[in-house]
Design an enzyme around this catalytic site. Structure first.
Site, mmCIF file in Angstrom:
data_model
loop_
_atom_site.group_PDB
_atom_site.id
_atom_site.type_symbol
_atom_site.label_atom_id
_atom_site.label_comp_id
_atom_site.label_asym_id
_atom_site.label_seq_id
_atom_site.Cartn_x
_atom_site.Cartn_y
_atom_site.Cartn_z
ATOM 1 N N ALA A 69 -1.954 -0.657 -6.228
ATOM 2 C CA ALA A 69 -1.684 -1.943 -5.458
ATOM 3 C C ALA A 69 -1.762 -1.995 -3.695
ATOM 4 O O ALA A 69 -2.649 -2.660 -3.421
ATOM 5 C CB ALA A 69 -0.404 -2.739 -5.679
ATOM 6 N N TYR A 70 -1.508 -1.013 -3.231
ATOM 7 C CA TYR A 70 -1.456 -0.756 -2.052
ATOM 8 C C TYR A 70 -3.036 -0.197 -1.478
ATOM 9 O O TYR A 70 -3.633 -0.783 -0.555
ATOM 10 C CB TYR A 70 -0.660 0.627 -1.607
ATOM 11 N N ASN A 71 -3.671 0.322 -2.448
ATOM 12 C CA ASN A 71 -5.050 0.888 -2.146
ATOM 13 C C ASN A 71 -5.907 -0.545 -2.217
ATOM 14 O O ASN A 71 -6.834 -0.729 -1.714
ATOM 15 C CB ASN A 71 -5.624 1.647 -3.037
#
Length: 264
Positions: A167-169
């Site tokens: 999700a961060y990526n």
């Protein structure tokens, strides 16, 4: 030899940002504070922003102790109005904006299926919408003065596919994509746009995480050939470089500060 090469300002200037005005987001602590202090030492006047008003005030005081003019704007930069106010305040205080460092971020690092709708939105808001709104606010005055340096703090994990970072990526990858699009669109306006993408960095947050779950931190660091996390000063050094006139022909790049964790 070009005129630019003949008059290269970095050949004689010990403080590469003398006379410049820099906006640094996410400046209350960690990498953002380190970047602010580096730019201040390099001569820039500063506008600092963060959602943490108390931490932001402490950062501003640290900058003032270096003898540098600084203003602050506390608020959630994922809201367009807050980003607009930040840029307007910097222009009112200093009359121009030369450098925008989009450092505000911070994701919720979880296995993808453990995320909730709230944590997913939080991650996208912090790491992508903050960048979009600040760029939209800062680009018009930069375009008018025909000079600007936009630096986005990305993530090496976008390329390495680090565990628990999907999700961060997604958010940071969006910022990487914004980099190339803006760089091409504004290349002839004297504006460069680059991303500095660190791997694990020895921030206070990472140190705290290491006390709670050292195995997790070891897992993140294990893919780095140098065998350690980056120091915050090493990231700030690259940011200062790409924000300088010396990097005038560098644009649209995602520059890794990663100890070799990804290589072309």
């Amino acid at each position: 030899m070009s005129d630019a090469a003949q008059t290269a300002p970095w050949a004689t200037r010990a403080r590469p940002h003398e006379g410049r005005v820099a906006v640094v987001t996410g400046a209350a602590r960690g990498i953002g504070l380190e970047i602010a202090l580096r730019l201040a030492r390099d001569g820039a006047r500063l506008a600092l922003a963060d959602a943490d008003a108390q931490g932001l005030a402490a950062s501003a005081q640290a900058v003032r102790e270096l003898g540098v003019d600084v203003i602050t704007e506390a608020g959630d930069l994922a809201q367009e109005s807050v980003a607009n106010t930040l840029i307007a305040s910097a222009l009112a205080a200093f009359g121009r904006i030369d450098i925008l460092v989009n450092n505000a971020g911070g994701g919720v690092i979880l296995p993808f299926l453990e995320h909730t709708a709230q944590t997913l939105k939080q991650t996208i808001d912090r790491n992508l919408w903050t960048v979009i709104w600040c760029c939209r606010a800062a680009l018009p005055p930069m375009k008018q003065q025909r000079y600007g340096r936009i630096v986005i703090l990305g993530a090496d994990s976008v390329m390495s596919g680090l565990w628990d970072h999907a999700a961060y990526n997604a958010a940071k990858g969006g910022a990487h994509g914004l980099t190339t699009g803006l760089a091409r669109e504004f290349a002839r306006d004297g504006i460069t746009v680059n991303t500095v993408a660190p791997c694990a960095v020895s921030t206070p947050q990472l140190v705290e995480m290491n006390t709670k779950d050292p195995a997790l931190v070891d897992r993140f660091v294990s893919i780095i050939p140098m065998g350690r996390a980056a120091e915050m000063a090493e990231v700030a050094s690259m940011v200062s470089y790409v924000a300088s006139t010396e990097a005038s022909f560098v644009t649209g790049q995602v520059i890794s500060v990663n100890g070799g964790s990804t290589m072309p």
